[in-house]
Write a protein that holds these residues in place. Sequence first.
Motif, mmCIF file in Angstrom:
data_model
loop_
_atom_site.group_PDB
_atom_site.id
_atom_site.type_symbol
_atom_site.label_atom_id
_atom_site.label_comp_id
_atom_site.label_asym_id
_atom_site.label_seq_id
_atom_site.Cartn_x
_atom_site.Cartn_y
_atom_site.Cartn_z
ATOM 1 N N UNK A 274 -12.296 36.567 12.617
ATOM 2 C CA UNK A 274 -13.505 37.709 12.672
ATOM 3 C C UNK A 274 -13.173 38.916 11.979
ATOM 4 N N UNK A 275 -11.891 39.193 11.992
ATOM 5 C CA UNK A 275 -11.760 40.468 11.246
ATOM 6 C C UNK A 275 -11.122 40.176 9.976
ATOM 7 N N UNK A 276 -11.241 39.266 9.331
ATOM 8 C CA UNK A 276 -10.976 38.856 8.028
ATOM 9 C C UNK A 276 -11.795 39.990 7.080
ATOM 10 N N UNK A 277 -11.190 40.480 5.874
ATOM 11 C CA UNK A 277 -11.980 41.386 5.411
ATOM 12 C C UNK A 277 -13.284 40.599 4.564
ATOM 13 N N UNK A 278 -14.177 41.205 4.619
ATOM 14 C CA UNK A 278 -15.710 40.716 3.806
ATOM 15 C C UNK A 278 -15.271 41.066 2.197
ATOM 16 N N UNK A 279 -15.753 40.409 1.556
ATOM 17 C CA UNK A 279 -15.352 40.513 -0.062
ATOM 18 C C UNK A 279 -15.969 41.767 -0.462
ATOM 19 N N UNK A 280 -17.313 42.195 -0.083
ATOM 20 C CA UNK A 280 -17.724 43.628 -0.673
ATOM 21 C C UNK A 280 -16.974 44.752 -0.203
#
Length: 369
Positions: A274-280
Amino acid sequence: MHQSKVVDHAALLAEVGQWARELGFSQIGVAGVDLASAEAGLLAWLAEGFHGSMAYMEAHGLKRARPAELVPGTVSVITARMDYLPRGTPPGWQAVEFDRLRRPEAATVSLYARGRDYHKVMRQRLQKLADRMAERLGPFGHRVFTDSAPVLEAELASRSGQGWRGKHTLVLHREAGSMFFLGEIYLDLALPPSAPESAHCGSCSACLQACPTGAIVAPHRLDARRCISYLTIEHAGPIPPELRPLMGNRIYGCDDCQLACPWNKYAQRASLPDFDARAPLTDPPLLTLWAWSEADFLRYTEGSPIRRIGHERWRRNLAVAMGNALRAGPQPAMEQALREALAAASPLLAEHIEWALRQGGPDAGSRNP
């Protein structure tokens, strides 16, 4: 109060700890509900006005320090922490973050906000933990919280062995630093409190020295009105002009006091995706984020904690960062983008855009809207 049968507390807490780890928590603890010794500090902080425009802090007053008033029947509190560094965080991540802060054209979003909204993740998993307890014990009165009510989270966490209060006011753990979220289950089941942990800051003052705006006015005393996290997230109005140059490219939150803390060399990666960084949001240029329409903003921040500040406040923050970039050197594309947005901007946003344009030189902001 739930005391219908004899409970082996040690065995129960061992089970709860195991269930908690399966749900992605790093540690649980138990705190009592007598927080009377924290009341004077809370009242003094409010009296100083350090809570800024967070009126709810004052409205709730001492209820924050009185769990049994918030949830009648509460006799103990289970605390839980959950590590949030994205799973792919590289070694030496603090240096990576400091490098981004030195790049005026880049945008910096606080590490905790690059993935899914922790309120949702924590609340759902705390409720699952409470449900598991109810399966084991039978129904009992409880309520789960994560940064969602008048709860003295850091006080409860430090009393229950989750760590100690650092000089920046955050909770620190010797094996996890401070890069974690906290949550609580208020319950009507009397459980023995965990042993608190002693403080290990010593004479270190790295966090005080690192704060860009001097918001940590003394060890353990934070003036939220100067804190970049408060200014970019909680504060709805204009950002005080004297603080804008100090904000650099920080557009949502600020991690500087944590980046400087020696204990965060032990910060743990999250166990949840869940806390993986989102690309943008990993390493975005300011101009890319400025180009987002409101529809883009809502799409890219769906399920993110960033969405709650809304598009106007997001652009207000970006305008300040772009002004700071213009001060650092010529940015023709950035200056043009700011000018083009001026005519349609709300009064709040227009004022920040005009300020930003003035940072580029004596003639940069001369055009009236």
